[in-house]
Design an enzyme around this catalytic site. Structure first.
Site, mmCIF file in Angstrom:
data_model
loop_
_atom_site.group_PDB
_atom_site.id
_atom_site.type_symbol
_atom_site.label_atom_id
_atom_site.label_comp_id
_atom_site.label_asym_id
_atom_site.label_seq_id
_atom_site.Cartn_x
_atom_site.Cartn_y
_atom_site.Cartn_z
ATOM 1 N N CYS A 49 -3.570 -0.794 -1.062
ATOM 2 C CA CYS A 49 -3.333 -0.029 -0.087
ATOM 3 C C CYS A 49 -4.248 0.684 0.011
ATOM 4 C CB CYS A 49 -1.633 0.025 0.146
ATOM 5 S SG CYS A 49 -1.680 1.044 1.736
ATOM 6 N N HIS A 50 -4.401 0.836 1.493
ATOM 7 C CA HIS A 50 -5.739 1.956 1.750
ATOM 8 C C HIS A 50 -5.367 3.597 1.544
ATOM 9 C CE1 HIS A 50 -7.928 0.057 4.583
ATOM 10 N NE2 HIS A 50 -8.439 -0.542 3.609
ATOM 11 N N THR A 51 -3.719 3.786 1.659
ATOM 12 C CA THR A 51 -3.615 5.523 1.034
ATOM 13 C C THR A 51 -4.028 5.214 -0.620
ATOM 14 O OG1 THR A 51 -1.720 5.394 2.465
ATOM 15 C CG2 THR A 51 -1.870 6.494 1.225
ATOM 16 N N HIS A 71 1.215 2.369 -5.437
ATOM 17 C CA HIS A 71 2.665 2.479 -4.625
ATOM 18 C C HIS A 71 3.225 1.342 -4.489
ATOM 19 C CE1 HIS A 71 -0.550 3.062 -1.478
ATOM 20 N NE2 HIS A 71 0.858 3.493 0.155
ATOM 21 N N GLU A 72 2.762 0.340 -4.246
ATOM 22 C CA GLU A 72 3.095 -0.811 -3.869
ATOM 23 C C GLU A 72 3.348 -1.732 -5.013
ATOM 24 O OE1 GLU A 72 0.849 -2.352 -0.492
ATOM 25 O OE2 GLU A 72 1.349 -1.600 0.540
ATOM 26 N N CYS A 101 17.254 10.491 -1.033
ATOM 27 C CA CYS A 101 18.347 10.529 -1.922
ATOM 28 C C CYS A 101 20.150 10.513 -1.443
ATOM 29 C CB CYS A 101 18.463 11.947 -1.846
ATOM 30 S SG CYS A 101 18.515 13.315 -0.843
ATOM 31 N N CYS A 104 21.179 14.257 2.437
ATOM 32 C CA CYS A 104 20.854 15.187 3.055
ATOM 33 C C CYS A 104 21.068 14.539 4.296
ATOM 34 C CB CYS A 104 19.293 14.985 2.603
ATOM 35 S SG CYS A 104 18.255 13.854 3.063
ATOM 36 N N CYS A 107 19.295 10.985 5.037
ATOM 37 C CA CYS A 107 20.027 10.231 4.498
ATOM 38 C C CYS A 107 21.779 10.287 5.547
ATOM 39 C CB CYS A 107 20.071 10.327 2.956
ATOM 40 S SG CYS A 107 18.445 10.616 2.540
ATOM 41 N N CYS A 115 14.002 11.456 4.591
ATOM 42 C CA CYS A 115 14.859 12.011 3.853
ATOM 43 C C CYS A 115 13.810 13.293 3.363
ATOM 44 C CB CYS A 115 14.638 11.305 1.915
ATOM 45 S SG CYS A 115 15.361 12.225 0.810
ATOM 46 N N ARG A 119 11.032 12.826 0.863
ATOM 47 C CA ARG A 119 9.795 12.346 2.318
ATOM 48 C C ARG A 119 8.505 12.753 0.782
ATOM 49 N NH1 ARG A 119 9.848 15.832 7.533
ATOM 50 N NH2 ARG A 119 11.856 16.021 6.947
ATOM 51 N N CYS A 179 4.945 -0.908 1.211
ATOM 52 C CA CYS A 179 4.247 -0.487 1.727
ATOM 53 C C CYS A 179 3.947 -0.181 3.695
ATOM 54 C CB CYS A 179 3.494 0.719 1.412
ATOM 55 S SG CYS A 179 2.773 2.063 2.511
ATOM 56 N N ARG A 374 -4.665 -8.307 2.132
ATOM 57 C CA ARG A 374 -3.812 -7.761 0.272
ATOM 58 C C ARG A 374 -4.667 -8.119 -0.545
ATOM 59 N NH1 ARG A 374 -3.001 -3.287 2.121
ATOM 60 N NH2 ARG A 374 -0.996 -2.247 2.430
HETATM 61 N N1 LIG Z 1 3.508 5.694 10.032
HETATM 62 C C1 LIG Z 1 3.823 5.143 9.453
HETATM 63 O O1 LIG Z 1 4.855 5.474 8.009
HETATM 64 C C2 LIG Z 1 2.767 4.552 8.493
HETATM 65 C C3 LIG Z 1 2.130 3.912 7.234
HETATM 66 C C4 LIG Z 1 0.881 3.316 6.220
HETATM 67 C C5 LIG Z 1 -0.063 3.494 7.226
HETATM 68 N N2 LIG Z 1 0.264 4.199 8.515
HETATM 69 C C6 LIG Z 1 -1.339 4.414 8.928
HETATM 70 O O2 LIG Z 1 -1.621 3.295 10.035
HETATM 71 C C7 LIG Z 1 -2.382 2.905 10.244
HETATM 72 C C8 LIG Z 1 -3.502 1.058 9.885
HETATM 73 O O3 LIG Z 1 -3.445 1.367 8.522
HETATM 74 P P1 LIG Z 1 -4.124 -0.771 7.750
HETATM 75 O O4 LIG Z 1 -3.797 -0.031 6.564
HETATM 76 O O5 LIG Z 1 -3.553 -1.238 8.680
HETATM 77 O O6 LIG Z 1 -5.623 0.119 8.566
HETATM 78 P P2 LIG Z 1 -6.541 -0.305 8.599
HETATM 79 O O7 LIG Z 1 -8.021 0.605 8.640
HETATM 80 O O8 LIG Z 1 -6.794 -1.926 7.274
HETATM 81 O O9 LIG Z 1 -7.061 -1.256 10.375
HETATM 82 C C9 LIG Z 1 -6.634 -0.063 10.986
HETATM 83 C C10 LIG Z 1 -7.104 -1.323 12.283
HETATM 84 O O10 LIG Z 1 -8.064 0.075 13.483
HETATM 85 C C11 LIG Z 1 -8.796 -0.114 14.214
HETATM 86 N N3 LIG Z 1 -8.999 0.749 14.613
HETATM 87 C C12 LIG Z 1 -9.903 1.505 14.446
HETATM 88 N N4 LIG Z 1 -9.647 2.387 15.568
HETATM 89 C C13 LIG Z 1 -9.211 1.678 16.974
HETATM 90 C C14 LIG Z 1 -9.648 1.885 18.356
HETATM 91 N N5 LIG Z 1 -9.932 2.759 18.563
HETATM 92 N N6 LIG Z 1 -9.379 0.749 19.260
HETATM 93 C C15 LIG Z 1 -8.878 -0.903 18.001
HETATM 94 N N7 LIG Z 1 -8.922 -0.524 17.480
HETATM 95 C C16 LIG Z 1 -9.400 0.307 16.208
HETATM 96 C C17 LIG Z 1 -10.395 -1.152 13.162
HETATM 97 O O11 LIG Z 1 -11.333 -1.657 13.786
HETATM 98 C C18 LIG Z 1 -9.401 -1.695 12.380
HETATM 99 O O12 LIG Z 1 -9.408 -3.011 12.235
HETATM 100 C C19 LIG Z 1 -4.012 3.750 9.435
HETATM 101 O O13 LIG Z 1 -3.875 4.787 10.092
HETATM 102 C C20 LIG Z 1 -2.719 4.311 8.908
HETATM 103 O O14 LIG Z 1 -2.593 5.656 7.666
HETATM 104 C C21 LIG Z 1 0.985 4.895 8.686
HETATM 105 ZN ZN LIG Z 2 0.009 2.019 1.291
HETATM 106 ZN ZN LIG Z 3 18.107 13.122 1.880
#
Ligand SMILES: NC(=O)c1ccc[n+]([C@@H]2O[C@H](COP(=O)([O-])OP(=O)(O)OC[C@H]3O[C@@H](n4cnc5c(N)ncnc54)[C@H](O)[C@@H]3O)[C@@H](O)[C@H]2O)c1
Ligand SMILES: [Zn+2]
Ligand SMILES: [Zn+2]
Length: 381
Positions: A49-51, A71-72, A101, A104, A107, A115, A119, A179, A374
């Site tokens: 994953c990107h993270t 993590h996945e 958990c 809390c 939960c 959580c 978290r 994830c 992926r």
């Molecule tokens: N809230 C949560 O629980 C949670 C969990 C996981 C990931 N995320 C977040 O979700 C987001 C997406 O993750 P991903 O893995 O799909 O990322 P990714 O980089 O694969 O995709 C992001 C896309 O957004 C596009 N983009 C960027 N700026 C833009 C704009 N201004 N207008 C239009 N398009 C734009 C990019 O070209 C790209 O295709 C990330 O910010 C990530 O951190 C949040």
């Molecule tokens: Zn992830």
């Molecule tokens: Zn909890």
């Protein structure tokens, strides 16, 4: 894998990140037995994953090395520690970066998945129970990542971060439910909640945005409008039911206005999956007055501020945010796996690459070049 010392310590192969941005190194690593409220899992399949990539590059994040990322993942419980009553050896499980958990106030709330105890914590390198690591090589401890560290043949995880799933589910597919897939899918199904026939705009067509689009398809959305700055994302997105595309770079007008004109007043729902604060504002301002709902998913930069005219709220546009698709990891994730088993949810189209564990660095290359949605890593190959 070799068992050491009274069948409790394991000697396994893990991909260790020794330095930021440097290729992972396959090392023999000792994995300690699970302690209180922990389980030890044999990882069968894990996906990148990107993270993982962000924290491995450690640009703007606290660097913590050596570390085992990942993590996945889907795997099978090998043994459980003291106090674990809901899991046993042989259970098929997914590891989750954030936990439940069960005790809390979050939960206990039907509405929250945030959580207090488990978290997401990206800076923690040890286990909650004692702050220690369960991994070591030549006596040197190796940091955990997100409490999951799945780039190892075996890992130790808090039982609150383990979702027990249908043993019939193919782990090489459902590992991606851990994830990004659930984050996007849940943002649409649980938070935006489009009604059949409604229009949905998805900002950002990465893995999370495509999962949000999959949620819109499952909901029976009429129009799914994909918005991305990168036109290379559009072809792939067609497989996910995205019917129209908007590249903000190809328009002189603000993108919210483009979408309002395309949809006779605005979309019914929008889901932002970019991390760009501009896109967050656009995603909010392009929803229809009176009933439109926008959901923010992307993680912004630390100094970002969301600026919009308050009239947008008075005109009955709603703004929401979502963490992990509002799913409770242990309670709800088994149900997402069931959606795949019932053929309601299509996971296969998200898996564009696969590599054996020994070639895990290739997965980082695919992800860094933006070539894959992926990449699944086969821990047994
Ligand atoms: N809230 C949560 O629980 C949670 C969990 C996981 C990931 N995320 C977040 O979700 C987001 C997406 O993750 P991903 O893995 O799909 O990322 P990714 O980089 O694969 O995709 C992001 C896309 O957004 C596009 N983009 C960027 N700026 C833009 C704009 N201004 N207008 C239009 N398009 C734009 C990019 O070209 C790209 O295709 C990330 O910010 C990530 O951190 C949040
Ligand atoms: Zn992830
Ligand atoms: Zn909890």
């Amino acid at each position: 894998m070799v068992r050491l010392k009274n069948v409790t310590w394991l000697l396994v192969t893990a991909a260790v990140a020794w330095e930021a941005g440097k290729p992972l190194v396959m090392e023999e690593v000792e994995v300690a037995p699970p302690q209180k409220h922990e389980v030890r899992i044999k990882v069968h399949f894990t996906s990148l994953c990107h993270t993982d990539v962000c924290f491995w590059e450690a640009k703007g994040q606290t660097p913590l090395f050596p570390r085992i990322f990942g993590h996945e993942a889907g795997g099978v419980v090998e043994s459980v520690g003291e106090g674990v009553t809901d899991l046993q050896s042989g259970d098929h499980v997914l590891t989750i970066f954030t936990g439940e958990c069960g005790n809390c106030r979050h939960c206990h709330s039907e509405e929250s998945n945030m959580c207090d105890l488990l978290r997401i914590n990206t800076d923690r390198g040890g286990m909650i129970h004692d702050g220690e690591s369960r991994f070591s090589t030549n006596g040197k401890p190796i940091h955990h990542f997100l409490g999951t560290s799945t780039f190892s043949e075996f890992t130790v995880v808090h039982s609150g971060q383990v979702a027990k799933i249908n043993p019939e589910a193919p782990l090489d597919k459902v590992c991606i439910v851990s994830c990004g897939l659930s984050t996007g899918l849940g943002a649409t199904l649980n938070v935006a909640k489009p009604k059949r026939g409604q229009s949905v705009a998805i900002f950002g067509l990465g893995a999370v945005g495509l999962a949000a689009a999959e949620g819109a398809r499952i909901s029976g959305a009429g129009r799914i409008i994909g918005v991305d700055l990168n036109p290379n994302r559009f072809e792939e997105a067609k497989k996910f039911g995205v019917t129209e595309f908007v590249n903000p770079r190809e328009h002189d007008k603000p993108v919210q206005q483009v979408i309002i004109e395309m949809t006779d007043g605005g979309v019914d729902r929008s889901v932002e999956c970019t991390g760009s604060v501009q896109a967050m504002i656009q995603a909010f301002e392009c929803v229809h007055e009176g009933w439109g709902v926008a959901v923010l998913v992307g993680v912004p930069r630390q100094d970002d501020a969301f600026r919009t005219h308050p009239m947008n709220f008075l005109n009955e546009r709603t703004l929401k945010g979502s963490f992990f698709g509002n799913y409770k990891p242990k309670t709800d994730i088994p149900g997402v796996v069931e959606k795949y088993m019932n053929k309601e949810l299509d996971l296969d189209k998200f898996i564009t690459h696969a590599v054996p564990f020994s070639k895990i660095n290739e997965a980082f290359d695919y992800m860094s070049k933006g070539e894959c949605i992926r990449c699944v890593i086969d821990m047994g190959a």
